[in-house]
Design an enzyme around this catalytic site. Structure first.
Site, PDB file in Angstrom:
ATOM      1  N   CYS B 178     -10.160 -28.626  -6.629  1.00 11.60           N
ATOM      2  CA  CYS B 178     -10.623 -29.479  -7.767  1.00 11.60           C
ATOM      3  C   CYS B 178     -10.750 -28.244  -8.988  1.00 11.60           C
ATOM      4  CB  CYS B 178     -12.143 -29.947  -7.969  1.00 11.60           C
ATOM      5  SG  CYS B 178     -13.161 -28.686  -6.857  1.00 11.60           S
ATOM      6  N   ARG B 179     -11.949 -27.747  -9.514  1.00  9.71           N
ATOM      7  CA  ARG B 179     -11.944 -26.958 -10.725  1.00  9.71           C
ATOM      8  C   ARG B 179     -11.997 -25.319 -10.459  1.00  9.71           C
ATOM      9  NH1 ARG B 179     -16.635 -30.621 -13.031  1.00  9.71           N
ATOM     10  NH2 ARG B 179     -15.315 -32.185 -14.071  1.00  9.71           N
TER      11      ARG B 179
END
Lengths: 218, 218
Positions: B178-179
DNA sequence: TTATCATTCAATAGATTAATTGAATGATGG
DNA sequence: CCATCATTCAATTAATCTATTGAATGATAA
């Protein structure tokens, strides 16, 4: 508050510890080697009390540690990567802030009015040393030199430069270095030695960057 | 005040801009790709007015730039190195602060109670991809995926995970990302998919780190 | 033990930063 | 041109940070 927010807040605390010029000056001195509070205060131009307070903040942020040696408290960086972190901060600031460019330009303008005297890069320095073409001059104070320096470097603190000229070799180019890219000592040494006719240039980095890069130190 | 002190003060200003959890959250979102104020505010959990103020500060520090697109102001990072800078800040904090260790431990404890499921390193992921052993799952929101993602990644935003299970391959291990290292999305995705019996692990970094390392993005 | 030295702690006042509110700006669509 | 929308600006208050002072601590040496 979520775990992520808490994590970011802690990171922010560390960043805030870096967010003061005096503390950066203390860290820059610590990057030369461990030192007691009095030395740190003197180098950063602070009173001992004030330096102590700032050092506590750096300690809370995990950036420095302290051990007692007799009456003195000896501070040191917790982590070699802090030098890299400050270097990266410098790079980002230099690239993106006009104000920064102006100041750096002024710092470099003095000893290189005609643009002919670029600072020596790490690669060029390594090559010159390997071929025996250059001699290294460390113009930091004695205690910092004693705490660690580049191999083969001669130490002549800036204040004693004129008095100790005979220690400089005459058969090679001289490369002067000091505490880091923004340290004034090597700039001034280069200016003075140029006046006296020595072939001399600045190393574009300093001792801490050399060490953090994993290059050999003595 | 000397030039050196001025330079350190400017560096300190940049560090101070990083010295707030909300601003770090904004930067983390910007590391996924450019975005208008409203999006940034929503991701960071701020009002638009407050986000705007923080973005001004980041702009003054040279960390972000903004251009107008119709009614909207689109913000972006000025420099890819800011991702590296935040990563290094994270590493230093993680190594030297007990508080940090505690929080990170908690974040990782949930989906790896028995310690068997270590996050996948960059090297391991590259090897697995090269050999066709792993499928990549991007669990970020659609707009972030659209702004850039790892090659071959399938996008299933966390909220739609259960509804879109048929898009996951059944013949390979799944690696979710993800981030970034502290982003909760991939943790939650891994937990859910484990419950459903999928062989899945987390990538220990995220999209911004992959991109900043110069690896290919789509 | 007492005096001394280096450093830290505690308390204060002044300066800076953060969040909030409501008004102002700049672009778009009717 | 006017209404609307996204964003910024200005002003306020609360919170935090900085420097300074003087007292307290901890180690050494007489």
């Amino acid at each position: 508050m979520t775990d992520q927010q808490q994590l970011l807040d802690i990171l922010a605390q560390v960043a805030r510890a870096l967010g003061n010029g005096h503390r950066l000056a203390l860290l820059e001195r610590l990057a030369q080697g461990e030192a007691p509070v009095e030395t740190l205060a003197a180098t950063a131009g602070l009173t001992v009390g004030n330096a102590s307070q700032h050092l506590q903040q750096l300690r809370r942020a995990g950036l420095v540690t302290a051990t007692r040696a007799g009456k003195q408290m000896i501070y040191r960086l917790t982590d070699e990567r802090i030098v890299t972190l400050m270097g990266l901060l410098r790079e980002v600031a230099e690239t993106n802030l006009a104000e920064m460019e102006r100041l750096v330009g002024r710092l470099f303008a003095d000893d290189d009015a005609d643009g002919a005297l670029e600072a020596v890069s790490r690669e060029a320095l390594l090559a010159g040393l390997a071929e025996g073409r250059v001699a290294l001059l460390d113009v930091r104070p004695e205690d910092e030199f004693a705490a660690g320096h580049l191999p083969e470097a001669i130490n002549i603190p800036l204040a004693q430069l004129d008095a100790m000229l005979e220690r400089l070799p005459r058969d090679r180019e001289i490369v002067a270095y000091c505490r880091g890219p923004y340290c004034a000592l090597s700039h001034e040494a280069v200016q003075r030695l140029r006046q006296l006719g020595y072939p001399v240039r600045r190393f574009e980095e300093g001792f801490p960057e050399w060490k953090a890069a994993g290059l050999p130190v003595v």
